[in-house]
Scaffold this active site. Structure first.
Site, mmCIF file in Angstrom:
data_model
loop_
_atom_site.group_PDB
_atom_site.id
_atom_site.type_symbol
_atom_site.label_atom_id
_atom_site.label_comp_id
_atom_site.label_asym_id
_atom_site.label_seq_id
_atom_site.Cartn_x
_atom_site.Cartn_y
_atom_site.Cartn_z
ATOM 1 N N HIS A 80 -1.110 -2.779 -1.590
ATOM 2 C CA HIS A 80 0.317 -2.683 -1.906
ATOM 3 C C HIS A 80 0.730 -1.395 -2.611
ATOM 4 O O HIS A 80 1.920 -1.158 -2.807
ATOM 5 C CB HIS A 80 0.770 -3.877 -2.758
HETATM 6 C C1 UD1 Z 1 5.441 -2.934 -8.490
HETATM 7 C C2 UD1 Z 1 4.869 -2.036 -9.574
HETATM 8 C C3 UD1 Z 1 3.368 -1.903 -9.378
HETATM 9 C C4 UD1 Z 1 2.696 -3.260 -9.325
HETATM 10 C C5 UD1 Z 1 3.380 -4.135 -8.281
HETATM 11 C C6 UD1 Z 1 2.815 -5.536 -8.364
HETATM 12 C C7 UD1 Z 1 6.358 -0.239 -10.338
HETATM 13 C C8 UD1 Z 1 6.656 1.210 -10.260
HETATM 14 N N1 UD1 Z 1 5.435 -0.701 -9.470
HETATM 15 O O1 UD1 Z 1 5.231 -2.311 -7.245
HETATM 16 O O2 UD1 Z 1 2.826 -1.187 -10.470
HETATM 17 O O3 UD1 Z 1 1.351 -3.091 -8.995
HETATM 18 O O4 UD1 Z 1 4.781 -4.202 -8.547
HETATM 19 O O5 UD1 Z 1 3.023 -6.255 -7.204
HETATM 20 O O6 UD1 Z 1 6.918 -0.918 -11.144
HETATM 21 N N2 UD1 Z 1 10.163 -6.397 -2.406
HETATM 22 C C9 UD1 Z 1 10.640 -7.526 -1.789
HETATM 23 N N3 UD1 Z 1 10.714 -8.665 -2.531
HETATM 24 C C10 UD1 Z 1 10.368 -8.738 -3.840
HETATM 25 C C11 UD1 Z 1 9.911 -7.570 -4.451
HETATM 26 C C12 UD1 Z 1 9.800 -6.404 -3.741
HETATM 27 O O7 UD1 Z 1 10.961 -7.517 -0.617
HETATM 28 O O8 UD1 Z 1 10.466 -9.826 -4.443
HETATM 29 C C13 UD1 Z 1 10.027 -5.154 -1.598
HETATM 30 C C14 UD1 Z 1 11.291 -4.289 -1.578
HETATM 31 O O9 UD1 Z 1 11.381 -3.722 -0.326
HETATM 32 C C15 UD1 Z 1 10.952 -3.227 -2.619
HETATM 33 C C16 UD1 Z 1 9.452 -3.060 -2.447
HETATM 34 O O10 UD1 Z 1 8.966 -4.363 -2.152
HETATM 35 O O11 UD1 Z 1 11.650 -2.034 -2.402
HETATM 36 C C17 UD1 Z 1 8.751 -2.516 -3.664
HETATM 37 O O12 UD1 Z 1 9.032 -3.308 -4.822
HETATM 38 P P1 UD1 Z 1 8.942 -2.664 -6.294
HETATM 39 O O13 UD1 Z 1 9.079 -3.712 -7.317
HETATM 40 O O14 UD1 Z 1 9.863 -1.498 -6.392
HETATM 41 O O15 UD1 Z 1 7.499 -2.047 -6.349
HETATM 42 P P2 UD1 Z 1 6.096 -2.709 -5.982
HETATM 43 O O16 UD1 Z 1 5.517 -1.944 -4.844
HETATM 44 O O17 UD1 Z 1 6.229 -4.168 -5.849
HETATM 45 N N1 UDP Z 2 -1.759 -12.278 -6.610
HETATM 46 C C1 UDP Z 2 -1.253 -13.502 -6.195
HETATM 47 N N2 UDP Z 2 -0.905 -13.637 -4.885
HETATM 48 C C2 UDP Z 2 -1.043 -12.642 -3.974
HETATM 49 C C3 UDP Z 2 -1.563 -11.400 -4.414
HETATM 50 C C4 UDP Z 2 -1.895 -11.254 -5.741
HETATM 51 O O1 UDP Z 2 -1.132 -14.431 -6.988
HETATM 52 O O2 UDP Z 2 -0.687 -12.839 -2.799
HETATM 53 C C5 UDP Z 2 -2.103 -12.112 -8.029
HETATM 54 C C6 UDP Z 2 -3.499 -11.661 -8.296
HETATM 55 O O3 UDP Z 2 -4.380 -12.750 -8.356
HETATM 56 C C7 UDP Z 2 -3.356 -10.931 -9.630
HETATM 57 C C8 UDP Z 2 -1.987 -10.332 -9.532
HETATM 58 O O4 UDP Z 2 -1.280 -11.082 -8.550
HETATM 59 O O5 UDP Z 2 -3.381 -11.838 -10.712
HETATM 60 C C9 UDP Z 2 -2.086 -8.904 -9.114
HETATM 61 O O6 UDP Z 2 -0.831 -8.439 -8.725
HETATM 62 P P1 UDP Z 2 -0.633 -7.171 -7.784
HETATM 63 O O7 UDP Z 2 -1.831 -6.958 -6.942
HETATM 64 O O8 UDP Z 2 0.658 -7.364 -7.103
HETATM 65 O O9 UDP Z 2 -0.420 -5.994 -8.835
HETATM 66 P P2 UDP Z 2 -1.367 -5.080 -9.732
HETATM 67 O O10 UDP Z 2 -2.345 -5.934 -10.445
HETATM 68 O O11 UDP Z 2 -2.008 -4.071 -8.849
HETATM 69 O O12 UDP Z 2 -0.398 -4.415 -10.650
#
Ligand code: UD1
Ligand code: UDP
Length: 383
Positions: A222
């Site tokens: 991701h």
């Molecule tokens: C964010 C965090 C990242 C973390 C990740 C966990 C920042 C800069 N990044 O990244 O550090 O590892 O969350 O998962 O804060 N979207 C949806 N539905 C949702 C949420 C997101 O469709 O409920 C899609 C949207 O298109 C959005 C994209 O995902 O633009 C990215 O979401 P965003 O929260 O900006 O960043 P993440 O990649 O999720």
């Molecule tokens: N996780 C979850 N469902 C998923 C993917 C991840 O519950 O489909 C959990 C995972 O077990 C961990 C956390 O989400 O506890 C990690 O989140 P993510 O990988 O989105 O972000 P990061 O840790 O890289 O910030």
């Protein structure tokens, strides 16, 4: 009895909701009456399977305040969050703001609180990838330097902060100018231990997908660096497909919404069709935490660019191929449980083959004693 410490906890992204479960539980049990928590959800993640599912499964009370900020460019998203958090803090009700990790929600909370002189407690402080191209690296550095209490999950995190000039000794009450660096252990370790049994009882995902324990590969992707770059996303999915065919092992990949969107845009048509044609290559919607634990415990190998998932693989004694050039969880690499393979297909294939034939070395407990949440609450009360 003294008034309880009034804490505003800020969450927004999936891993923060999960992390918050540990302290939230401690506050409602052991520390009831001594700490009062108000929960603010920025709305950074909003799909039900990226947010609500974790409240339901992990017994976190519903958010008291929901800013509903949603997705957007970094500046727009963070600015909206700062505005919303600032407004709440201006109530004058709070003694401290509790922040998790390194997302834009963390950054917004740190900036808003520090400017209003409200002490910040940062959980997962001190982590460094030393790669400022990562938005998370910028967020965590800013948050640490706005914090009054820095709760470090590892000894490396403590050392990183001391190198940056934070005081190593605690000999006066914590202030923003004289912060406390505390080796607290990792709240994610608390959670993984606490919910493992429940996951074993409740999760039916392995059965539903017809996966044999010990007989499949779990993958997650991701990071924007991987998903938003055509060469990297194609290299990673190409490597996963090759691995599936070479080792004849099912692959299960719960797909983050960012990845789902970018796969549609950047993944070559031939590769998309080849993956879709493989019945053993399971692209699932994001799963809940209990299902995720079940997948991690059942997997033979984990392939991920997630910070949380590489570490949970360690907790459950599973090897991890990390789809990044570096990691802030350096202990995993030092222990031999994780290999940094970046998005290089040859390195990914070699590391996977190696782990699949030789397994993983021992994963000694180096993330605390499973009671990081209590340690953090105790320290906050002794301010
Ligand atoms: C964010 C965090 C990242 C973390 C990740 C966990 C920042 C800069 N990044 O990244 O550090 O590892 O969350 O998962 O804060 N979207 C949806 N539905 C949702 C949420 C997101 O469709 O409920 C899609 C949207 O298109 C959005 C994209 O995902 O633009 C990215 O979401 P965003 O929260 O900006 O960043 P993440 O990649 O999720
Ligand atoms: N996780 C979850 N469902 C998923 C993917 C991840 O519950 O489909 C959990 C995972 O077990 C961990 C956390 O989400 O506890 C990690 O989140 P993510 O990988 O989105 O972000 P990061 O840790 O890289 O910030």
């Amino acid at each position: 009895m003294a008034n309880p410490l009034q804490v505003l906890t800020i969450i927004g992204a999936r891993p923060q909701i999960i992390k918050a479960a540990a302290i939230s539980h401690a506050v409602r049990t052991v520390f009831q009456g001594r700490i009062a928590e108000t929960l603010l959800h920025t709305g950074q993640h909003y799909d039900s399977n990226m947010s609500q599912v974790f409240f339901d499964e992990l017994g976190i009370p519903r958010a008291d305040i929901d800013l509903g900020v949603g997705s957007g460019a970094h500046g727009v998203q963070t600015a909206r969050m700062i505005e919303g958090v600032e407004k709440e803090l201006q109530s004058g009700k709070y003694d401290a703001v509790l922040l998790y990790g390194d997302t834009n929600s963390t950054l917004a909370g740190a900036v808003a609180a520090a400017k209003l002189h409200i002490p910040v407690a940062h959980v997962e402080a001190g982590l460094r990838s030393f790669n400022k191209a990562m938005p998370e690296e910028v967020n965590r550095i800013v948050c640490d330097h706005c914090s009054t209490w820095l709760f470090c999950p590892t000894d490396t995190a403590v050392r990183n902060l001391v190198h940056e000039g934070f005081p190593a000794e605690i000999n006066a009450p914590a202030t923003a100018n004289r912060p406390h660096v505390v080796a607290s252990g990792d709240v994610m370790y608390d959670n993984s231990m606490r919910f493992a049994e429940l996951a074993a009882q409740r999760s039916t995902l392995l059965k539903e997908v017809a996966l044999q324990p010990g007989g499949f590969i779990l993958a997650t992707v991701h990071r924007d660096h991987n998903t938003d770059d055509a060469a990297r996303i194609n290299a990673i999915f190409g490597a996963l497909l090759d691995m599936h065919r070479t080792h004849r092992l099912p692959i299960v990949l719960p797909v983050h919404p960012r990845t789902r969107k970018m796969m549609g845009i950047l993944l070559e048509g031939g590769l998309q069709r080849a993956i879709a044609a493989e019945p053993g290559f399971h692209l699932l919607p994001p799963v809940g935490f209990l299902d995720m634990i079940a997948l991690e415990r059942g997997a033979k190998l984990v392939i991920t660019d997630s910070g949380g998932v590489q570490k949970e693989a360690y907790f459950f004694g599973k090897p991890a191929v990390v789809l990044r050039p570096e990691t802030e969880w350096v202990e995993l690499v030092e222990q031999g449980q994780a290999v940094l393979a970046d998005a290089d297909p040859a390195t990914i294939a070699r590391a996977a083959a190696d782990f699949l034939s030789h397994g993983v070395p021992r994963c000694p407990p180096i993330f605390g004693d499973g009671h990081a949440a209590e340690a953090i609450c105790m320290h906050l009360l002794g301010r």
